[in-house]
Scaffold this motif. Structure first.
Motif, short mmCIF file in Angstrom:
data_model
loop_
_atom_site.label_atom_id
_atom_site.label_comp_id
_atom_site.label_asym_id
_atom_site.label_seq_id
_atom_site.Cartn_x
_atom_site.Cartn_y
_atom_site.Cartn_z
N ALA A 1 5.95 7.69 -7.36
CA ALA A 1 6.74 6.79 -8.22
C ALA A 1 8.01 6.36 -7.51
N GLU A 2 8.68 7.30 -6.86
CA GLU A 2 9.91 6.97 -6.12
C GLU A 2 9.62 5.98 -4.99
N GLU A 3 8.49 6.13 -4.31
CA GLU A 3 8.13 5.18 -3.25
C GLU A 3 7.89 3.79 -3.82
N ALA B 1 11.25 2.31 -4.70
CA ALA B 1 11.95 1.92 -3.47
C ALA B 1 11.34 0.65 -2.88
N LEU B 2 10.04 0.53 -2.92
CA LEU B 2 9.36 -0.69 -2.46
C LEU B 2 9.81 -1.87 -3.31
N TRP B 3 9.81 -1.67 -4.61
CA TRP B 3 10.25 -2.70 -5.56
C TRP B 3 11.66 -3.19 -5.22
N GLN C 1 0.85 -1.19 0.00
CA GLN C 1 0.00 0.00 0.00
C GLN C 1 0.89 1.25 0.00
N ILE C 2 0.54 2.20 -0.83
CA ILE C 2 1.25 3.48 -0.87
C ILE C 2 0.23 4.59 -0.64
N ASP C 3 0.44 5.36 0.40
CA ASP C 3 -0.41 6.51 0.71
C ASP C 3 -0.04 7.64 -0.25
N SER D 1 13.21 -2.93 -2.36
CA SER D 1 13.25 -3.59 -1.05
C SER D 1 12.71 -5.02 -1.13
N VAL D 2 11.77 -5.26 -2.02
CA VAL D 2 11.20 -6.61 -2.17
C VAL D 2 12.11 -7.49 -3.00
N PHE D 3 12.69 -6.94 -4.06
CA PHE D 3 13.45 -7.77 -5.01
C PHE D 3 14.95 -7.52 -4.98
N GLY D 4 15.38 -6.51 -4.21
CA GLY D 4 16.80 -6.16 -4.20
C GLY D 4 17.67 -7.10 -3.42
#
Length: 181
Positions: A169-171, A174-176, A157-159, A178-181
């Motif tokens: 977009a940056e969030e 960054a989420l991407w 979820q992104i507020d 953190s999940v796949f990095g």
């Protein structure tokens, strides 16, 4: 897409996994997704645009002529087709992933991100002119309350309150990472 080395999340490597952006109308899906796609060097696809092209009529025409069930059937077919592709940034329609089967299809090959906003923010963003082109926007409050539980089950979820498309977009990126990095 053949996946020979799934990540700890059960998805293929980040190179192939789609980014699927969903949420209630007015959250900015179709504005943010192209920004994410450009920054990541991926192709942007708007599921509603694909649906309109395939149906050869507008969304209000589909609702008026064929009804919401026919629209939802087409929408699900488009989402399943897009889920079968790779390396996309996909913006879905606001109700597309409320269908558990469609959500499962998109989640199987993509990281699904739900954009969320306060109801008052959505009211301010959706002018009467914008609502006219959205068949289900007549009673925004009731629709928001009806759909909220379906959005709440989406794990990412992104507020979007008080944020620019660039910040959102940056969030997502960054989420991407953190999940796949």
């Amino acid at each position: 897409m053949a996946c020979h080395a799934p990540t700890k999340h059960g998805l293929c490597s980040m190179t192939y996994v789609n980014i699927v952006i969903t949420g209630f109308m007015g959250t900015g899906k179709s504005t943010v997704a192209p920004v994410v796609a450009e920054k990541m060097g991926r192709r942007f696809v708007d599921a509603d645009t694909v649906l309109v092209q395939q149906a050869d009529k507008s969304i209000p025409e589909i609702f008026a002529q064929d009804g919401e069930p026919a629209f939802r059937k087409l929408e699900a077919e488009v989402c399943v087709d897009l889920a079968a592709q790779t390396e996309l940034v996909i913006a879905t329609g606001g109700g597309a992933l409320l269908n558990p089967d469609t959500l499962a299809a998109m989640s199987s090959t993509g990281m699904v991100v739900c954009l969320v906003a306060d109801e008052s923010v959505l009211e301010a963003r959706l002018t009467s002119e914008e609502r006219a082109g959205r068949p289900l926007a007549a009673n925004l409050h009731a629709l928001y309350q009806q759909r909220k539980p379906g959005y709440d089950v989406i794990p990412y979820q992104i507020d979007v309150n008080n944020k620019t498309p660039e910040q959102i977009a940056e969030e997502i990126i960054a989420l991407w990472q953190s999940v796949f990095g």
